[in-house]
Design a protein around this motif. Structure first.
Motif: not given
Ligand code: ATP
Ligand code: MG
Length: 452
Positions: A420-423, A443-446
């Motif tokens: 969440q913090r990354h996003l 998110v999928r990429q990550r």
């Protein structure tokens, strides 16, 4: 001049009651100043006041019968009615040992603190009762103790602080003999409870001329009883960014912010840490590295000691923490949004931050046109960015925690907060990315990167 509902009470009590308006209400009525409450006094004993008021259909609360006070509700407003009284001996410098009811009005007025607070006005009309020249002092704008100030300040240690508070609220001088008595009675003042001290300090700071009240605290030594940490600010010289020493800068900021408790306390304390971190560089220039953090520590210690509310402490801490942030035109929009996020995390509204910063800048007392113009431009830019409602916390993300868990198809854990913090960082950089579709893709990429 009298508030009409008071006449109903006068009628209920009858002529023997000698019902008068006293204290702050008389003072403020004569000054044409708004006041919150009516204080009334009467010759009648509290029990009789209660009986007669109730018989006339008024609601009555026995608030302080032992002091002669009952509260009558008139048009939904509480009005205190106190029987004329004299105070017994003061043994502890705080409260009289006993009070005597049933004295005459002149004696009741003689126990009051200052001449401007020791007048009475008959309800329903009649001459002002003014045995100590309160009206003259009101016109001359002077706060003067009733009787001998040394004795009056020996009885009750709160009175010296009240003198400073009224000086601030009314913009009055304190009469020389009254102010000169204060340093001789500091040991009595020291005994006053912290709650009463805080209430008076808060009113002093909220006054029309807080710098006057604070100047008096400093000159008389009262400052050292309750705010000793502030003494080193007096005469603490600054650098080329400032015309004033830390103390006079502080007074200018105090004067410059609206009369709101949080803003005024923050103004008082925002640079309190400067004297402790003052240093001069090789070039002779004075620096105050880390003063925000030091001021914050001092502010928290002071407000804790004074038993200020948590809400006030939080508000003051947020204002102090962010007062040294100076956004510039060079800041990217993302940097501005990160700043907005920090304010939001501290519950500090942008306009409050801007109000405080403006007063702080003005308080430097130098040619400021360019700086103030830059402040305007930056505040407008921050306000426009805030208005567009950018995501500033994880709760603003277009995918909530549940959606992220479903996407990940694994049990919750620390990874979720991290994600969440990354996003949030991603969407603060570019708020257009804050849609369910884009976040899903990110998110999928990550996850894929994580697997590789
Ligand atoms: P305000 O209510 O605006 O703060 P005020 O003058 O009404 O100001 P209060 O604390 O409500 O102040 O007190 C009402 C009156 O009681 C005062 O005007 C004064 O006459 C008297 N009084 C209050 N505190 C003291 C004190 N410590 N010593 C002597 N008299 C006092
Ligand atoms: Mg009052």
């Amino acid at each position: 001049m009298t508030w009409a509902p008071l006449l109903r009470l006068k009628e209920a009590l009858g002529p023997q009651a000698e019902l008068v308006i006293v204290g702050g209400a008389v003072r403020d009525e004569l000054l044409g100043r708004p006041h919150a409450d009516w204080d009334l006094a009467t010759r009648m004993l509290p029990q009789t006041v209660m009986e007669r008021a109730r018989a006339a259909g008024l609601k009555v609360i026995p608030t302080g019968l032992q002091h002669g006070t009952v509260t009558v509700i008139l048009e939904d407003r509480p009005v205190e009615v106190t029987t004329f009284r004299s105070d017994g001996d003061y043994l502890d410098g705080r409260r009289p040992e006993s009070v005597r009811l049933g004295v005459d009005l002149a004696e009741d007025l003689s126990r009051r603190d200052f001449t401007i607070n020791a007048m009475a006005l008959p309800v329903g009309g009649g001459d002002l009762v003014d045995p100590f020249g309160g009206r003259t002092d009101l016109t001359a704008r002077v706060i003067r103790a009733v009787g001998d100030p040394l004795q009056r300040f020996a009885e009750d240690g709160l009175r010296p602080l009240r003198a400073c508070r009224f000086a601030s609220q009314l913009g009055f001088e304190v009469a020389p003999a009254t102010v000169e008595a204060i340093p001789f009675r500091l040991e009595v003042a020291r005994k006053v409870s912290v709650e009463r001290v805080f209430t008076e300090l808060d009113k002093l700071l909220g006054g029309a001329e807080p710098e006057r009240g604070l100047g008096l605290l400093a000159d008389t030594g009262l400052l050292d009883l309750w705010l000793p940490e502030l003494r080193p600010m007096i005469g603490c010289g600054q650098n080329r960014h400032h015309r004033h020493d830390v103390w006079n800068h502080t007074l200018a900021v105090l004067r410059g912010v609206p009369a709101d408790s949080g803003l005024r306390w923050a103004a008082l304390l925002h640079d309190a840490g400067k004297p402790g971190v003052r240093s001069s560089g090789p070039d002779g220039e004075v620096h105050f590295h880390g003063h925000e953090a030091r001021s914050l520590e001092l502010a928290e210690a002071i407000l804790d000691r004074l038993k200020a509310s948590h809400a006030l402490r939080r508000d003051v801490a947020a204002l102090i923490r962010h007062h040294g942030t100076h956004p510039t035109e060079a800041w990217s929009d993302a940097a501005c949004r990160r700043f907005l996020r920090r304010l939001a995390e501290d519950g500090l509204h942008l306009t409050r931050w801007a109000t405080f910063r403006l007063a702080d800048q003005r308080g430097k007392g130098l040619e400021l046109d360019a700086r103030l113009a830059a402040h305007e431009v930056l505040t407008a830019r921050l306000a426009a960015l805030a208005l567009s409602g950018p995501p500033l916390s994880v709760s603003d993300l277009a995918l909530d925690g549940k959606a992220l868990l479903a996407l990940a198809d694994r049990p919750g854990g620390p990874w979720l907060g991290e994600l969440q913090r990354h996003l949030l960082e991603v969407v603060i950089d570019d708020p257009d990315l804050n849609s369910p579709e884009t976040l899903t893709r990110l998110v999928r990429q990550r996850f894929e990167e994580g697997r590789r």
